[in-house]
Design a protein around this motif. Structure first.
Motif, PDB file in Angstrom:
ATOM      1  N   THR A  51       0.812  -1.137   0.033  1.00 29.58           N
ATOM      2  CA  THR A  51      -0.115  -0.083  -0.014  1.00 29.58           C
ATOM      3  C   THR A  51       0.907   1.086  -0.016  1.00 29.58           C
ATOM      4  O   THR A  51       1.829   1.183   0.610  1.00 29.58           O
ATOM      5  CB  THR A  51      -1.052   0.026   1.301  1.00 29.58           C
ATOM      6  N   VAL A  52       0.791   2.128  -0.757  1.00 30.28           N
ATOM      7  CA  VAL A  52       1.077   3.507  -0.666  1.00 30.28           C
ATOM      8  C   VAL A  52       0.567   4.396   0.267  1.00 30.28           C
ATOM      9  O   VAL A  52      -0.823   4.511   0.119  1.00 30.28           O
ATOM     10  CB  VAL A  52       1.191   4.189  -2.161  1.00 30.28           C
ATOM     11  N   TYR A  53       1.045   4.843   1.201  1.00 29.19           N
ATOM     12  CA  TYR A  53       0.623   5.784   2.240  1.00 29.19           C
ATOM     13  C   TYR A  53       0.761   7.261   1.987  1.00 29.19           C
ATOM     14  O   TYR A  53       1.617   7.516   1.663  1.00 29.19           O
ATOM     15  CB  TYR A  53       1.295   5.171   3.654  1.00 29.19           C
ATOM     16  N   SER A  54      -0.232   7.887   2.335  1.00 29.59           N
ATOM     17  CA  SER A  54      -0.208   9.404   2.563  1.00 29.59           C
ATOM     18  C   SER A  54      -0.083   9.859   4.029  1.00 29.59           C
ATOM     19  O   SER A  54      -0.961   9.710   4.732  1.00 29.59           O
ATOM     20  CB  SER A  54      -1.528  10.003   1.918  1.00 29.59           C
ATOM     21  N   LEU A  55       1.155  10.375   4.227  1.00 34.93           N
ATOM     22  CA  LEU A  55       1.472  10.924   5.467  1.00 34.93           C
ATOM     23  C   LEU A  55       0.818  12.468   5.566  1.00 34.93           C
ATOM     24  O   LEU A  55       1.006  13.320   4.862  1.00 34.93           O
ATOM     25  CB  LEU A  55       2.916  10.864   5.690  1.00 34.93           C
ATOM     26  N   THR A  56      -0.023  12.516   6.679  1.00 33.01           N
ATOM     27  CA  THR A  56      -0.816  13.970   6.703  1.00 33.01           C
ATOM     28  C   THR A  56      -0.469  14.280   8.434  1.00 33.01           C
ATOM     29  O   THR A  56      -0.183  13.636   9.361  1.00 33.01           O
ATOM     30  CB  THR A  56      -2.261  13.505   6.651  1.00 33.01           C
ATOM     31  N   GLY A  57      -0.587  15.626   8.467  1.00 37.52           N
ATOM     32  CA  GLY A  57      -0.298  16.343   9.883  1.00 37.52           C
ATOM     33  C   GLY A  57       0.799  15.987  10.443  1.00 37.52           C
ATOM     34  O   GLY A  57       1.819  15.495   9.807  1.00 37.52           O
ATOM     35  N   LEU A  58       1.026  16.358  11.873  1.00 36.31           N
ATOM     36  CA  LEU A  58       2.141  15.930  12.613  1.00 36.31           C
ATOM     37  C   LEU A  58       1.602  14.432  13.175  1.00 36.31           C
ATOM     38  O   LEU A  58       1.311  14.413  14.306  1.00 36.31           O
ATOM     39  CB  LEU A  58       2.426  16.937  13.795  1.00 36.31           C
ATOM     40  N   TYR A  59       2.457  13.610  12.508  1.00 37.48           N
ATOM     41  CA  TYR A  59       2.082  12.276  12.979  1.00 37.48           C
ATOM     42  C   TYR A  59       3.026  11.797  13.868  1.00 37.48           C
ATOM     43  O   TYR A  59       4.139  11.582  13.652  1.00 37.48           O
ATOM     44  CB  TYR A  59       2.249  11.188  11.625  1.00 37.48           C
ATOM     45  N   ALA A  60       2.671  11.491  14.943  1.00 35.97           N
ATOM     46  CA  ALA A  60       3.414  11.460  16.125  1.00 35.97           C
ATOM     47  C   ALA A  60       3.405  10.156  16.900  1.00 35.97           C
ATOM     48  O   ALA A  60       2.204   9.599  17.257  1.00 35.97           O
ATOM     49  CB  ALA A  60       3.530  12.397  17.364  1.00 35.97           C
ATOM     50  N   VAL A  61       4.599   9.223  16.813  1.00 30.76           N
ATOM     51  CA  VAL A  61       4.699   7.710  17.207  1.00 30.76           C
ATOM     52  C   VAL A  61       4.683   8.124  18.926  1.00 30.76           C
ATOM     53  O   VAL A  61       5.870   8.597  19.301  1.00 30.76           O
ATOM     54  CB  VAL A  61       5.634   6.854  16.593  1.00 30.76           C
ATOM     55  N   ASP A  62       3.943   7.928  19.514  1.00 26.96           N
ATOM     56  CA  ASP A  62       3.513   7.984  21.203  1.00 26.96           C
ATOM     57  C   ASP A  62       4.883   7.078  21.843  1.00 26.96           C
ATOM     58  O   ASP A  62       5.421   6.237  21.380  1.00 26.96           O
ATOM     59  CB  ASP A  62       2.438   7.822  21.596  1.00 26.96           C
ATOM     60  N   SER A  63       5.332   7.858  22.953  1.00 32.23           N
ATOM     61  CA  SER A  63       6.112   7.033  23.956  1.00 32.23           C
ATOM     62  C   SER A  63       5.644   5.638  24.273  1.00 32.23           C
ATOM     63  O   SER A  63       4.549   5.479  24.357  1.00 32.23           O
ATOM     64  CB  SER A  63       6.304   7.921  25.087  1.00 32.23           C
TER      65      SER A  63
END
Length: 567
Positions: A51-63
């Motif tokens: 799948t090709v993903y569209s990254l949007t916004g400030l995508y934060a991987v949480d602690s």
């Protein structure tokens, strides 16, 4: 053959005609055109390479959470979109030379440029010389480093970034407050950073803010600002890195465009830990990669290296060329470090053209008593070559740098970087086994074929024209009368097969592949499609032999079939 049969064959050929369609995409984050809206991933997530993903916004991987990105995955950055790994979070982007992971602009071929999206920001808990700082770029929450100045875990592990391309990043939040291609804030040496290319960033290619993470095999290509920037007490090691400037892309907002730029910090120059990285086997090529290149009027290119504000960055066994100015040692504190031998430059082949009256060795500010920047640089035992005289790029002797999009940065046989002295054994800062000894200067082995160098296969020096599409094809002909999911062909297969399905009406389609444990291993389609007949290609390169299920869901219709992968 009768005319009737000829007409039938021709009609069948027309029905089988296919056209490329946009690869199936899935949204990561709050949605397209979300700008800087924050989205927090508060669970462990694994993407699919199909799948090709569209990254949007400030995508934060949480602690305490992780994001896993398989080899071959493509992620398209929306305007201002930024991937942030928060302190305590982890990213596992583990590509391969054959299937690198690509982060790039959502814009079409020919319309891409720096600042199309943000970039990648990794925040860790290793020591920095600031008190709980927030990363540049206006990213909130963006704190990094240990619990206090100089404290933290030097071995902190933020995951893996291997065989990754980052193209057209650098979104400008404010003037002098942009997102870099790859930003590493307080990242510890437990993290793996290797085989990473940043292309056409609107800010720095790579910037380290404190931390201890090591890195090998880096490419910074066509960036507007600096290639490699170090600040706030970064004390890692970097070997085999290639910086290459595009002469038509440079800082135009009052700043300067350099190769290296390094600071400790501005307000208290001896705050510890000091910025003390060690770089070896770097090939830094500025905008004048050949004698024939003329720099445009009004350009802001300046130095191959700018060291200032108490930094102790050291460079060994390297090439620095193609900039108007060469090595700029700016302030009293950094010069004092050079005088005391905690800032070192050894075995450097330096070339600069001196346009605009700039000296090759820039001696800015006041020297400590008894110290001269030029005398220090030209110390015979240091084997720095180039001296104070200007010379042409051809003096370095790289094999072929004529084509910006297909460079050959190897030193030619018999040239200065191929034959001049190098040093690994007597410099204790390069001892310990992490640095790989070489017999040559720079990032590339002159005795190895171009297609066998460490940057071969996974890099792309022409990202403007890369077409990130997949073979999901729509067949044109009579509209189908029912939903169907056909048997894949070929079956058994190794490693690719085709899956054909029909839609009598426009539908949102999800086509997924599962192993026999019921675990989803790939998503081939997850999007709205018009009525018609479609074929999706499935590549099972990363999967083991066995029976797999593929399932379609569309407008209330669901069907599954089995297929057999045989290695």
């Amino acid at each position: 053959m009768t005319k009737t049969l000829l007409h039938f064959v021709f009609a069948a050929m027309m029905l089988a005609t296919t056209v490329q369609a946009q690869r199936p995409t899935q949204i990561l984050g709050p949605g397209l055109n979300a700008g800087r809206t924050i989205f927090v991933q508060n669970y462990n997530r694994t993407l699919s390479r199909d799948t090709v993903y569209s990254l949007t916004g400030l995508y934060a991987v949480d602690s305490t959470r992780s994001l896993t990105i398989p080899a071959g995955t493509v992620i398209l950055g929306d305007t201002a979109a930024t991937l942030i790994v928060k302190r305590g979070g982890q990213i596992f982007a583990n590509g391969t030379a054959q299937n690198p992971i690509v982060f790039t602009s959502r814009k079409p071929v020919g319309q891409r440029a720096g600042a199309d999206w943000g970039g990648i920001v990794i925040l860790g808990a290793a020591p920095v010389n600031q008190a709980n700082p927030s990363i540049e770029g206006g990213i909130l929450p963006g704190n990094y480093g240990g619990p206090a100045v100089g404290q933290g875990n030097p071995n902190d592990n933020s995951g893996v970034l291997r065989y990754v391309r980052i193209e057209f990043p650098g979104y400008r939040f404010q003037l002098n407050n942009e997102v870099n291609g790859l930003t590493l804030g307080g990242v510890g040496r437990g993290t793996t950073i290797e085989y990473v290319q940043v292309s056409y960033s609107y800010d720095d290619g790579f910037e380290w803010f404190g931390g201890t993470v090591d890195a090998k095999y880096l490419v910074a290509f066509g960036g507007i600002d600096d290639e490699f920037d170090t600040d706030f007490g970064y004390q890692g090691r970097v070997q085999f890195a290639f910086g290459l400037k595009d002469p038509n892309v440079f800082e135009f907002s009052g700043g300067q465009t350099n190769g290296f730029e390094s600071d400790n910090e501005g307000s208290a120059s001896y705050r510890t830990p000091r910025t003390l990285p060690r770089f070896s086997n770097i090939t830094m090529v500025g905008p004048r990669r050949t004698d024939a290149v003329t720099l445009p009027s009004g350009h802001r290119f300046e130095y191959g290296s700018v060291i200032r504000r108490g930094s102790q960055l050291s460079v060994y066994n390297s090439i620095m060329m193609g900039y108007p100015g060469g090595y700029s040692l700016r302030d009293l504190q950094s010069k004092t470090s050079a005088q005391g031998d905690t800032l070192q430059v050894r075995n450097l082949s330096l070339q600069a053209s001196g346009e605009g009256g700039l000296l090759q060795i820039h001696n800015s500010g006041t020297d400590p008593a008894g110290f001269s920047t030029l005398t220090w640089f030209n110390t015979a035992a240091y084997n720095n070559m180039g001296g104070t005289a200007t010379r042409q790029p051809s003096a370095i002797g790289l094999v072929n740098m004529t084509n910006l999009n297909n460079p050959d940065p190897r030193p030619g046989v018999g040239t200065e970087p191929a034959t001049a002295p190098v040093e690994f054994t007597n410099l204790n800062v390069l001892a310990g086994g992490w640095f790989t000894p070489t017999t040559y200067r720079g990032a590339f082995n002159p005795a190895t074929a171009r297609n066998q160098q460490w940057d071969a296969g996974w890099t792309n020096y022409d990202p403007q024209n890369a077409n990130y599409t997949t073979d999901v094809r729509e067949e044109h002909g009579t509209l189908p009368g029912e939903f169907t999911l056909e048997q894949n062909y070929p079956n058994p297969f190794n490693p690719t097969t085709n899956i054909r399905f029909t839609l009598p009406v426009a539908s949102h389609v999800k086509l997924s592949v599962f192993n026999m444990l019921g675990q989803e291993v790939a998503t081939l389609v997850d999007e709205q499609l018009a009525a018609g007949t479609f074929t999706a290609d499935f590549n099972a390169t990363t999967l083991a032999s066995g029976i797999y299920l593929y399932k379609i869901q569309a407008n209330g219709f669901a069907q599954s079939r089995k297929m057999l992968l045989v290695r």
